[in-house]
Design a protein around this motif. Sequence first.
Motif, PDB file in Angstrom:
ATOM      1  N   LEU A  26       0.842  -1.192   0.000  1.00 45.95           N
ATOM      2  CA  LEU A  26       0.000   0.000   0.000  1.00 45.95           C
ATOM      3  C   LEU A  26       0.882   1.248   0.000  1.00 45.95           C
ATOM      4  CD1 LEU A  26      -2.553  -1.048   2.794  1.00 45.95           C
ATOM      5  CD2 LEU A  26      -2.748  -1.422   0.328  1.00 45.95           C
ATOM      6  N   TYR A  52       0.597  -8.114   3.809  1.00 50.18           N
ATOM      7  CA  TYR A  52       0.498  -6.693   3.477  1.00 50.18           C
ATOM      8  C   TYR A  52       1.699  -5.891   3.992  1.00 50.18           C
ATOM      9  CZ  TYR A  52      -4.342  -7.198   1.981  1.00 50.18           C
ATOM     10  OH  TYR A  52      -5.475  -7.556   1.301  1.00 50.18           O
ATOM     11  N   ALA A 108       3.129  -1.477   3.772  1.00 52.75           N
ATOM     12  CA  ALA A 108       2.757  -0.133   3.324  1.00 52.75           C
ATOM     13  C   ALA A 108       3.936   0.814   3.415  1.00 52.75           C
ATOM     14  CB  ALA A 108       1.598   0.403   4.156  1.00 52.75           C
ATOM     15  N   VAL A 151      -3.549   4.438  -1.397  1.00 52.66           N
ATOM     16  CA  VAL A 151      -4.676   4.733  -0.513  1.00 52.66           C
ATOM     17  C   VAL A 151      -4.657   6.237  -0.263  1.00 52.66           C
ATOM     18  CG1 VAL A 151      -5.712   4.295   1.744  1.00 52.66           C
ATOM     19  CG2 VAL A 151      -4.418   2.479   0.581  1.00 52.66           C
ATOM     20  N   LEU A 153     -10.378  -3.135   0.903  1.00 51.33           N
ATOM     21  CA  LEU A 153      -9.369  -3.999   0.308  1.00 51.33           C
ATOM     22  C   LEU A 153      -9.934  -5.391   0.080  1.00 51.33           C
ATOM     23  CD1 LEU A 153      -6.233  -2.891   2.351  1.00 51.33           C
ATOM     24  CD2 LEU A 153      -6.594  -2.555  -0.094  1.00 51.33           C
TER      25      LEU A 153
END
Lengths: 552, 283
Positions: free
Chosen positions: A453, A478, A480, A507, A548
Motif C-alpha cells: 500500500l 500486506y 505499506a 490509498v 481492500l
Amino acid sequence: MIYTLLIGGAAGQGIDTTSALLEWQLKKAGYAVLTSRDFMSRIRGGHNFILLRFGDEVIESADMALDGLIVLNEESLRLHRDSLKPDGFILCDTDIESDDPRTIQLPMADMAKELGNPRVAGSIANGVILKLFGLDLDYSEVVLRQQVKDQYIEINQTAMREGYDAVEQRYDRLNADFAGHMLVSGNQAVALGALAAGLRFYSAYPMSPSTGIMEYLAGQSKNCDLVVEQAEDEIAAINMALGASFAGVPAMTGTSGGGFALMVEALGLAGIAELPIVIADVQRPGPATGLPTRTEQSDLKFVISAAQGEFPRMVIALRDQADAYEQTIRAFKIAERYQIPVILLSDQYLGDGTKSVPPFVIPDDEPVKTTEVETPYLRYRLTEDGVSPRLHPGQTGHLVTSDSDEHDEQGMITESADMRNLMMEKRMGKLDHLRTELLEPEFTGDDACDVLLLAWGSTAGPVRRAVSELNQADGSRYGALLFGDVFPLPVQELMKRAPRAKTVINVEQNYTGQLAGLVRESCGIACDRSVLKYDGRQITAAELIQKLSEEA
Amino acid sequence: MSEQTFCTRETAWCPGCGNFSILDSLKTALTELELQPHQVLMVAGIGQAAKTPQYISANAFCGLHGRSLPPAAAAKIANEALTVVIDTGDGDSYGEGGNHFLHNIRRNVDITHFVHDNQIYGLTKGQASPTSATGHVTGVQADGNFNQAMNPVLVALAAGATFVARAFTGDRKQLVEIMKAAISHKGYALVDILQPCVSFNKINTFSWYKERVRPVEGQHDRQDLMAAMQLAMQFDDVIPTGILYQKEQPTYHDRHPVLHDRGPLIDRPLQREALQAAFDQLI
C-alpha cells in the motif's frame, strides 16, 4: 484494549467542552487518547460529533464501532445508533426518546438546572462516563482549571459528582501508562514545532481548519516572544511573512487550500528571491469553498506545482501529531539552509484531532546567523551548491537586495541570457542537494508482502493499523509505505519494494490518486489499484480493510 | 565595509520623467536626516516607480505588484532599527494593492510610503490608473475613462492615517521637506507625489500640475482633520500641496506588548523556559 465513544449534538450544545474535559481526564488517568472532530460549518444547530478513543495501547486510527454513544439531541441518536456495538451503551437525557434497551437515561438538563446552571449538563455526563469505565474523579479539578473559568469550577465538579453517583461501573479499569504523554492536536503540534524552531513572526488570515495554529501561537505570543499578525487577506499574510523573513526572523504562514490559492504568486517570490518561509496548508475538501470543516488530501498536486515558472520547493506531509512537531522543526531548518519555501501538508483530521504522544523535546541547536562574508557582498553569489550567504538588512554594513525580477549576483534586475541561465541553474541546483537529505517513507508490515500500500500524510495511522490487522489474518501479506516527504519524492524504498509486490495500491483521500500520479512521474511505477475517498471523512482502518477485501 | 553615502545608479526611466526628481529628493532627504545606506530598507512593488529601490544604494526589497506594504510593515516589525521607505506607483499602491493600503493605515507601523502618482499606468504603456480622471482617453479606455478618480489622500485621512501629504515633483524644496517629515514621523506616513508621465499622460503634464499646485505651508493647521479633508478634496483648478495632516498616535510597536520597549524582534533568543512550560501544560 481500546474503547470508543462518540459525543454528538448540535453546534452550540457544548460537545467540544464536554469532550475536552473527558479526554483530558482520561489522559491524566494514564490512558492513550485519540480524538477526531466531525463538525458542520455552522455556529448553531446541525449535527456535530467528536469521536473519542482511549485505551492501554497506542491508538493509530479512528474507528466507528462504538462502545458508547453520548447524545445531546435526537438526531445524533438516529444517525449513530447503528454504529453502536451490541454490548454498547447510549447515554442521553430523559428528554430524548429512545426505545433502545441499551440506553442510560438521566434527567441531566433538570439536574443541571437544579444545580443552578443548565450548561453543566455535560459535566454530569462526564461523571457518568468516568464511573462506567471504573475511573475516579481525581483529575476533575485540575482539568476543569485548564478548561473553564475559575468561577465555574466548583459547580462543574458538583455536576461531575452527581453523574458519577448516578450509575454503576460497567467496564474494567485498564492499567495504562500514558500519563506522561502530551495530548496535542495537529495544529498545536505544528505551532509548537514552529516555536521550537525559533519562529518570531506568523501572519495569517483565519481559515478553517488552519486557524488553530494561529490561535495557539497567539496564546504563546507574549511568553515566547513572537508577533502573530492577522492579515487583511492571505496575499498580505504571505507577503508579510516574506518581509519578516527578509529582515531576518524565522517566519511562517498557515492556511487551507483556498487561502493557499491566493498565496501562489508570493510562493514564486520566495522561490526567485530565495527567501526561507514555512507555509502550512491544512487541507479541506475543495474546490472553492468545498466542505469547509471537513478533511481531504487533495492539494498535493496543487502545492507541488503552484505558481508560474520553476523554482525549488519542498513539501512535507504530516503523518500524525508527533510527526507534525518534528517535521515542522525540520521544515524551518531546510527552508533556512536552502533558502526555499517549505510547505507542510496537514489536514482537518490531523489539525483538529488530538492524540497522546511522547513529550516533545526542544532541539539544542539554534539557527546560526551569517555575519562574515566575502566582499563585495553579493546576495546571490554563485556558489557550488547554489546557496548564497544570506545577510539581513541593517545587521552589517553590507547592503542586501532582493528582487522578484530575474537578477544578477548583486540582486540587480538583469535581462542577460547568460545570467538567467546561471541563476536558474543555481536555484534549481539546490534541489540536487536537498534530495540527498530526503526522508524515505516509513515501511510498515510484512517485508515479504504481496500487497504494497502507498499512503501519505494523515492516513498513515489508519493504514498502519489496517496492515497490522490484515497480517494477523490468513491470506495475503500486506505492507505499506507511508510518505512524509512528498516533494521532491524519495523513491529508493519504492524502487526496492514495489517490484517485489504482486499488487501496489495507493490509498488516498482524493478522487484522482494524486500520489499515484506523482509516483508514476517520479519513477515510472504504476499502481495496480487505488482506494480513494473524497467524502470529507477520514478513512478508518476498518473501512480500509473492508475496501481492500471487497476489491480483492 | 559599508557605503557611507547614498549613491544613485543608472536608471531606465524616460528622459523628463518625474521619477528623477523624486529619486534625487529622496537621496537629499535621507542624507539630510543623517541616515546611512545600510540603515535604510527601500521597498517597492512593480512598476516604473517601483524601480526606485534599484537606483539608490540602500537595502532593497522589490516584491510583487501591489504588495509593497505587507513586506515593508513586516520588515519593520522584525527589525525596528531599520528605516523602511516604500517608493512605488499609484497603480501598485491604490489599484492592485488597495486592500493593503486601507489596512496598513489601521496598523500604523512606522513606515513611509511615497507614491509616485502620475495618474496613469507607465510600465504597461498607458492605461487608466485608479487616479486617472473621468474621461481620460487611453488605448484601453478608448471612449474615455468611465470611472471616477480615487482621491488617495482623502481616503487615507478618512481611514485614520496619522501623516498625509501631497507633493509635486516640480517643487523639490517642498518635496525634500515633506519627505524628511514623513520619514521622521512615528507611524505610517503617506505622501502622494504628483508627477508627470512624459510618455503616456498627455493631459496631466508638468505645466498642468504647475498651474494648479498651491503650497499650504504657513496657512494650514496640520492637526485640523476637517481642514485637511477640505484641502484633500480640492483637486481641480487648485491642488493644495504640503503636509495636510499629522497626528502623534501610538504606533503598532507602541501598542504591541511583544514589541513595545523591548528592542528589535530579530535580537530575541529562543525562549526555552516558556516553550517548555507550554509543553508541560499539555502533559
